[in-house]
Design a protein around this motif. Structure first.
Motif, PDB file in Angstrom:
ATOM      1  N   VAL A   1     -10.879   4.758  10.271  1.00  0.00           N
ATOM      2  CA  VAL A   1     -10.641   4.830   8.835  1.00  0.00           C
ATOM      3  C   VAL A   1     -11.334   6.061   8.268  1.00  0.00           C
ATOM      4  CG1 VAL A   1     -10.340   2.344   8.601  1.00  0.00           C
ATOM      5  CG2 VAL A   1     -12.623   3.333   8.350  1.00  0.00           C
ATOM      6  N   SER A   2     -11.201   6.260   6.969  1.00  0.00           N
ATOM      7  CA  SER A   2     -11.694   7.481   6.332  1.00  0.00           C
ATOM      8  C   SER A   2     -12.569   7.128   5.138  1.00  0.00           C
ATOM      9  CB  SER A   2     -10.507   8.344   5.883  1.00  0.00           C
ATOM     10  OG  SER A   2     -10.946   9.512   5.234  1.00  0.00           O
ATOM     11  N   VAL A   3     -13.639   6.356   5.408  1.00  0.00           N
ATOM     12  CA  VAL A   3     -14.601   6.037   4.354  1.00  0.00           C
ATOM     13  C   VAL A   3     -15.999   6.343   4.884  1.00  0.00           C
ATOM     14  CG1 VAL A   3     -13.208   4.274   3.210  1.00  0.00           C
ATOM     15  CG2 VAL A   3     -14.683   3.626   5.110  1.00  0.00           C
ATOM     16  N   PRO A   4     -16.877   6.965   4.103  1.00  0.00           N
ATOM     17  CA  PRO A   4     -18.233   7.239   4.582  1.00  0.00           C
ATOM     18  C   PRO A   4     -18.978   5.934   4.865  1.00  0.00           C
ATOM     19  CG  PRO A   4     -17.735   8.471   2.565  1.00  0.00           C
ATOM     20  CD  PRO A   4     -16.654   7.458   2.738  1.00  0.00           C
TER      21      PRO A   4
ATOM     22  N   VAL B   1      -8.403   5.140  -2.622  1.00  0.00           N
ATOM     23  CA  VAL B   1      -9.232   4.490  -1.601  1.00  0.00           C
ATOM     24  C   VAL B   1      -9.983   5.530  -0.775  1.00  0.00           C
ATOM     25  CG1 VAL B   1      -9.215   3.011   0.452  1.00  0.00           C
ATOM     26  CG2 VAL B   1      -7.723   2.478  -1.494  1.00  0.00           C
ATOM     27  N   ALA B   2      -9.286   6.578  -0.339  1.00  0.00           N
ATOM     28  CA  ALA B   2      -9.893   7.624   0.486  1.00  0.00           C
ATOM     29  C   ALA B   2      -9.485   8.979  -0.073  1.00  0.00           C
ATOM     30  CB  ALA B   2      -9.438   7.484   1.941  1.00  0.00           C
TER      31      ALA B   2
ATOM     32  N   SER C   1      -7.263   3.248   6.110  1.00  0.00           N
ATOM     33  CA  SER C   1      -8.254   2.840   5.115  1.00  0.00           C
ATOM     34  C   SER C   1      -7.600   1.995   4.032  1.00  0.00           C
ATOM     35  CB  SER C   1      -8.918   4.074   4.489  1.00  0.00           C
ATOM     36  OG  SER C   1      -9.566   4.856   5.455  1.00  0.00           O
ATOM     37  N   THR C   2      -6.448   2.452   3.557  1.00  0.00           N
ATOM     38  CA  THR C   2      -5.764   1.739   2.482  1.00  0.00           C
ATOM     39  C   THR C   2      -5.191   0.414   2.975  1.00  0.00           C
ATOM     40  OG1 THR C   2      -5.120   3.950   1.719  1.00  0.00           O
ATOM     41  CG2 THR C   2      -4.160   2.064   0.579  1.00  0.00           C
TER      42      THR C   2
ATOM     43  N   VAL D   1       0.857  -1.186   0.000  1.00  0.00           N
ATOM     44  CA  VAL D   1       0.000   0.000   0.000  1.00  0.00           C
ATOM     45  C   VAL D   1       0.891   1.233   0.000  1.00  0.00           C
ATOM     46  CG1 VAL D   1      -1.906  -1.167   1.165  1.00  0.00           C
ATOM     47  CG2 VAL D   1      -0.204   0.018   2.526  1.00  0.00           C
ATOM     48  N   VAL D   2       0.437   2.269  -0.695  1.00  0.00           N
ATOM     49  CA  VAL D   2       1.208   3.505  -0.838  1.00  0.00           C
ATOM     50  C   VAL D   2       0.397   4.651  -0.247  1.00  0.00           C
ATOM     51  CG1 VAL D   2       2.363   5.054  -2.450  1.00  0.00           C
ATOM     52  CG2 VAL D   2       2.205   2.607  -2.969  1.00  0.00           C
TER      53      VAL D   2
END
Length: 715
Positions: A329-332, A208-209, A220-221, A168-169
């Motif tokens: 995490v940072s997803v709705p 992703v976010a 999140s990633t 993951v980056v």
């Protein structure tokens, strides 16, 4: 409408089939080793009712939709690939430090306060697998330091040599300018082409976010990468199973954002908690169509008890930095609270308080409660319900599971009886009272912390055990009525079928609508509109790729706004989709002003500090016809109950001796039928328990209202 929707839970796999005018509910035990087996059994049971073969049904339905807890289980069991992380030089400790709150995130409040014994969860990415690369982009997206590609190639090789199975980056400010993340992927594919055997997947954080916040974007990633393998194989197996059975259309997956998409447009992280979120979506649909006003949705399954809120008008609460397991995490995600209070929740003796503790551990489907007779040795809530007489050992789960009462009594006596110095019935009553109180306290805490009172809400009790505990929850909560909605035992699966295809895209965009220092209003309209157009384009591409025409797609703009430098952000949904004139800016400020006052109280607004947008979010969706809910309100006409098909001796909390309890079947679901407790209504799909002092009243579509009987009021 011909549609199959499935909710794969920790204990049961729920299946709901809409076949023209027929609606079929079906259940089977979840087969964690191969989710397709449990689905096939549940679908087979539904097909028998319709007198169709599975191949005939699947070849004629318009869609098959899945909601699953597969990702949740993978996190709990830590089943995932060895990950490597590439991040900007100087940010290596962002993930291990976890904003200095990692020891408490995701834990109950009492454990968060126990700082001396605090422990961080085992990291998903070990520190030796985190590598720094030399590059830098500032907050505005300008390149301060070019990417050092020689250094990058060396770091990639080190991660591969250390056994990274996915990379993951996460680069600083890549959501503003992703040029370096994109270049890293190009270099990586140059070194390790995707066509090579054993190719390693790479995930880029800006894809992703879309919001700033290095830690939450990183997690999140990371979690998306960690779940990717399990979700790919698990859901891929389900899709192959459908192909083998004659289903040729794309399989649809429910998302925790309240929408759904095809498997090829679904990230692993989007499926976590999608089952409970489907139940909240169904609750929203029900509240709007039946005009119920404010509702609190409660789903008591075999493993957990999930709580969600939908206020009048169908407005759901969202978490934009939700906690999944032990990480932020940072997803709705549609906001929900999960308690360890399901039918399979394990009961144990609490030595400190000398009472019973229920959950959060669950017996699941394998081995399951002791009464399943599959090797489970510990008492559960289902064992207590069986001992108290509420369940029919020969007719549980539509007769597909035979229960062994002797195992339940033995488990309760061995683990609780001696410690509590109580007989089996008294222990079972204590279990029942404890779990009902736990669920009621969870509902009250969730409502009151958001400024609501339980009596101003209609409580929905659904899931396999919701109607069985509805009266106990209502009594402990202090409300006088509670609703078991239509298709209560598989209500989340109903919601999975009612969801629209939806994609949410967002981007951090520092936009001062009113600059308090310069005393001027925002006027860079092309910049704002350009961001909105880009987010709409992404959503449009997602949906066009799934076969929709651009004309079918609808968009909704949502903005995260704040006063000045406040840390608290308020989401504002607006009908505007472009800013073209100063009046539009003033309208956005007024909408934020009103929304802020509703949330924190009129007069708390501080526009003199400035007003700014931090995040721009666009929902792209296509409307989906769903199951219609109507005539579910209690009828003013009460019908006499049908003759009971038998009676049983039951024991109830608050009553010392046993009570003779009438047993009814599906005939009791005739709209208008009123039955005073104690009584039990056993249907093919679920069991409704009517406690003494409560009334069962059937409404349309097999909805059931439980109402406390007032003095002098008899059916």
């Amino acid at each position: 409408m011909r549609r199959v929707s499935v909710d794969i839970g920790g204990t049961f796999t729920d299946c709901f089939v809409a076949w023209d005018e027929h609606c079929i509910e079906s259940k089977a035990l979840t087969t964690h080793q191969n989710l397709a087996l449990g689905f096939n059994e549940a679908l087979s049971n539904a097909c028998k009712t319709l007198e169709l073969s599975e191949r005939e049904l699947l070849s004629q339905v318009d869609s098959v939709r899945y909601a699953t807890t597969l990702g949740t289980n993978a996190l709990i069991e830590r089943k995932g690939p060895r990950l490597g992380l590439l991040t900007t030089a100087g940010y290596k400790s962002s993930v291990p430090l976890s904003r200095a709150k990692g020891y408490g995130v995701g834990l109950p409040h009492q454990q968060q306060m126990d700082v001396p014994n605090a422990q961080r969860p085992d990291p998903i990415v070990p520190i030796p697998m985190i590598m720094e690369v030399r590059e830098r982009i500032d907050y505005a997206g300008d390149v301060v330091m070019q990417l050092d590609e020689d250094d990058l190639r060396d770091k990639i090789r080190q991660l591969v040599d250390k056994g990274a199975e996915a990379i993951v980056v996460v680069l600083a400010n890549s959501v503003v300018n992703p040029v370096h993340e994109l270049r890293i992927r190009e270099v990586f594919l140059d070194e390790y082409p995707g066509h090579m055997l054993g190719a390693i997947p790479m995930l880029l954080s800006h894809q992703v976010a879309g919001r700033k916040g290095e830690y939450v974007r990183a997690m999140s990633t990371i979690m998306d990468g960690f779940l990717h393998q399990a979700m790919y194989h698990g859901l891929g197996t389900l899709e192959l199973n459908l192909r083998h059975a004659g289903y040729t259309k794309p399989m649809l997956c429910n998302h925790n954002s309240g929408g759904m998409a095809q498997l090829n447009s679904t990230d692993a992280l989007q499926t976590v908690h999608s089952g409970p979120v489907s139940g909240i979506a169904a609750s929203e649909h029900l509240a709007l169509q039946a005009e119920l006003g404010n509702i609190v949705a409660t789903d008591m399954g075999g493993t957990s008890f999930d709580i969600g809120i939908v206020v009048d008008g169908g407005v759901k609460h969202y978490d934009f930095n939700p906690v999944i397991e032990r990480w932020m995490v940072s997803v709705p995600m549609v906001h929900l609270v999960t308690l360890g209070a399901g039918g399979g929740s394990i009961c144990r003796y609490d030595r400190m308080f000398q009472t019973v503790q229920v959950g959060p551990e669950s017996a699941g489907s394998d081995p399951g409660p002791a009464c399943y007779d599959r090797g489970g040795m510990k008492p559960t809530v289902t064992d207590a319900d069986l001992v108290l007489g509420y369940l029919d050992p020969a007719n549980y789960a539509g007769g597909h599971i035979k229960l062994n009462p002797r195992r339940s009594r033995q488990a309760i006596d061995d683990h609780l009886g001696e410690e509590l110095d109580l007989d089996t019935i008294a222990c079972a009553k204590l279990i029942r009272a404890t779990v009902d109180a736990n669920m009621a306290n969870g509902i009250a805490r969730e409502l009151r912390t958001r400024g609501y009172e339980p009596e101003n809400f209609t409580t929905l009790a659904y899931g396999g055990n919701g109607p069985l505990h509805a009266c106990g929850i209502a009594r402990a909560l202090g409300v006088r009525r509670i609703l078991a909605p239509p298709f209560a035992s598989v209500f989340s699966a109903v919601g999975a079928g009612n969801m629209s295809q939806l994609h949410i895209h967002e981007m951090s965009a520092w936009t001062p609508l009113f600059d308090a220092n310069q005393r001027r209003f925002f006027d860079d309209y092309p910049r704002f509109n350009g961001i909105v157009e880009e987010l709409e384009r992404r959503g449009r591409e997602d949906l066009v790729r799934q076969g929709f025409e651009p004309a079918q797609i609808r968009y909704q703009l949502e903005l995260d706004m704040r006063y000045g430098n406040q840390r608290v952000e308020t989401a504002v949904v607006t009908e505007l989709n472009r800013i073209r004139q100063p009046q539009d800016v003033l309208m956005l400020i007024e909408q934020f002003h009103q929304r802020y006052g509703e949330r924190f109280g009129s007069g708390s607004q501080t526009p003199e500090a400035g007003v700014r947008i931090n995040t721009i979010r666009v929902r792209a969706y296509v409307e989906n016809p769903g199951i219609s809910f109507k005539d579910i309100k209690p009828s003013a006409i009460r019908l006499a109950p049908p003759p009971p098909r038998g009676e049983r001796i039951c024991h109830f909390v608050g009553h010392d001796g046993p009570l003779t309890t009438a047993i009814y079947d599906n005939a009791a679901l005739m709209p208008g039928t009123a039955i005073d407790g104690p009584a039990i209504v056993v249907t093919r799909a679920t069991t409704y328990l009517v406690e003494p002092g409560w009334r069962f009243q059937a409404a349309g579509q097999n909805a059931v209202w439980f109402t406390m009987i007032e003095a002098g009021d008899k059916a």
